[in-house]
Write an enzyme that holds these catalytic residues in place. Structure first.
Site, PDB file in Angstrom:
ATOM      1  N   SER A 173       0.875  -1.172   0.244  1.00  0.00           N
ATOM      2  CA  SER A 173       0.016  -0.112  -0.122  1.00  0.00           C
ATOM      3  C   SER A 173       1.236   1.080  -0.301  1.00  0.00           C
ATOM      4  O   SER A 173       1.577   1.122  -0.833  1.00  0.00           O
ATOM      5  CB  SER A 173      -0.989   0.118   1.345  1.00  0.00           C
ATOM      6  OG  SER A 173      -1.734   1.109   1.044  1.00  0.00           O
ATOM      7  N   ASP A 268      -9.981  -3.675  -4.850  1.00  0.00           N
ATOM      8  CA  ASP A 268      -9.142  -2.323  -4.194  1.00  0.00           C
ATOM      9  C   ASP A 268      -8.661  -1.132  -4.742  1.00  0.00           C
ATOM     10  O   ASP A 268      -9.481  -1.090  -6.352  1.00  0.00           O
ATOM     11  CB  ASP A 268      -7.462  -3.197  -4.049  1.00  0.00           C
ATOM     12  CG  ASP A 268      -6.260  -2.667  -3.298  1.00  0.00           C
ATOM     13  OD1 ASP A 268      -7.629  -1.151  -2.983  1.00  0.00           O
ATOM     14  OD2 ASP A 268      -5.838  -2.299  -3.020  1.00  0.00           O
ATOM     15  N   HIS A 298      -8.011  -5.055  -0.439  1.00  0.00           N
ATOM     16  CA  HIS A 298      -6.985  -4.135   0.246  1.00  0.00           C
ATOM     17  C   HIS A 298      -6.655  -4.499   1.478  1.00  0.00           C
ATOM     18  O   HIS A 298      -7.620  -5.349   2.040  1.00  0.00           O
ATOM     19  CB  HIS A 298      -7.729  -2.620   0.013  1.00  0.00           C
ATOM     20  CG  HIS A 298      -6.281  -1.876   0.750  1.00  0.00           C
ATOM     21  ND1 HIS A 298      -5.169  -1.469  -0.593  1.00  0.00           N
ATOM     22  CD2 HIS A 298      -5.817  -1.198   2.039  1.00  0.00           C
ATOM     23  CE1 HIS A 298      -4.177  -1.420  -0.298  1.00  0.00           C
ATOM     24  NE2 HIS A 298      -4.661  -0.466   1.256  1.00  0.00           N
TER      25      HIS A 298
END
Length: 333
Positions: A173, A268, A298
């Protein structure tokens, strides 16, 4: 595809709890909420055994940066002991790992499980970075901080029992953003030659809009309003979103970067930019593998107690790292 049943159950549980969105809490309370949530879920885990774990600090430009180092536990092979100079075959490769959390959240403890698994899966030493969080630490400070730790790892490789010619970088991320930015810095500054990069559902474009940000921006764990808040905490000025170190996808040149594995999740908001980054690297001549996980949301790789696909994705990352390190070792013979 449809949501994986485990992802659907997880999202239903979040909705039933009615936890407030991170952007409504402010940094301190949001960090506490995330930490307590992960601690509760991680209590279901049996810790993955590694040979040794050690907490240290690295002096960087603006702070003493905490790091956590993991050594793998391999059958028939104990953790390397000094001296190493006359026995390079006893050295492990090393992976610098940068955690996620929107640049605002996350810590070493919350990513302990992922680092242990990656350590074992890659048969590598892992150096996990506890970089400064926004808004206290704003762009570009975390990028420079992580770059400094990578250089520290190279300089101290022998002390750690690592081979400085086999060093990779990984992040998930926001950590994927920082990892990608560090590869740009390393190339442009003549820094360490990194063997490989593993980017796990990275955010690589803080400027642009994508279809997945719209389609998956509500109801799939990572919320659009939280992403906007994360960005506002991290960037001193909106114009910084165009800086390649904030948005690596916007870099004018992606040649001569390390080979990559880019992992994305179907549901995501960051799916499209991760896919675009893999394509951009490929077009620049960088060997790249893009693996998309259908039905996943995610953060699934940091929730291995819930998602078998998360465990499988870490194993994949470990396998690709081992292959890259073996190739680097063979090239050096």
């Amino acid at each position: 595809m449809t949501l994986h049943p485990h992802a659907e159950k997880f999202l239903e549980r979040l909705q039933a709890i009615g936890a407030p969105a991170y952007h409504t809490l402010g940094p301190t309370m949001a960090r506490a909420a995330m930490a307590s949530g992960y601690a509760l879920m991680a209590a279901q885990l049996t810790p993955v055994n590694v040979s040794k774990v050690d907490n240290q600090t690295v002096v960087t430009a603006k702070r003493d940066t905490p790091i956590r180092i993991y050594w793998p536990e391999l059958p028939g092979l104990a953790r390397p002991q000094p001296p190493f100079a006359d026995a390079p075959e006893r050295l492990f490769p090393l992976v610098v790992f940068i955690h996620g959390g929107g640049f605002v959240l996350g810590d070493l403890d919350q990513y302990d499980d992922m680092c242990r698994r990656l350590c074992q899966a890659s048969s590598s030493i892992i150096v996990s970075i506890g970089y400064g969080l926004a808004p206290e630490s704003k762009f570009p400070d975390p990028v420079e901080e992580c770059y400094t730790v990578v250089n520290w790892a190279v300089r101290h490789a022998l002390e750690l029992g690592a081979d400085k010619t086999r060093i990779a970088i990984s992040g998930d991320s926001a950590g994927g953003n920082l990892a990608a930015a560090v590869t740009l810095l390393a190339r442009d500054r003549g820094g360490p030659k990194l063997t490989y990069q593993v980017l796990m559902y990275p955010t690589v474009d803080l400027y642009g809009q994508t279809e997945s940000k719209v389609k998956n921006g509500t109801g799939y764990f990572l919320e659009a309003e939280d992403m906007f808040w994360f960005r506002s905490c991290y960037l001193p000025d909106e114009r910084d979103a165009r800086d390649p170190l904030a948005s690596p996808l916007l870099a004018p040149d992606h040649t001569n970067l390390p080979p990559a594995l880019v992992i994305t999740a179907e549901f995501d908001p960051l799916h499209d930019e991760g896919e675009a980054y893999a394509g951009t690297l490929r077009e620049a001549g960088v060997p790249v593998e893009h693996r998309n996980y259908a039905g996943m949301i995610h953060g699934f790789m940091s929730m291995t107690w819930m998602f078998e696909d998360g465990r499988e994705a870490i194993e994949l990352a470990g396998a690709r790292l081992r292959e890259a390190f073996d190739g680097a070792a063979a090239a050096g013979d």
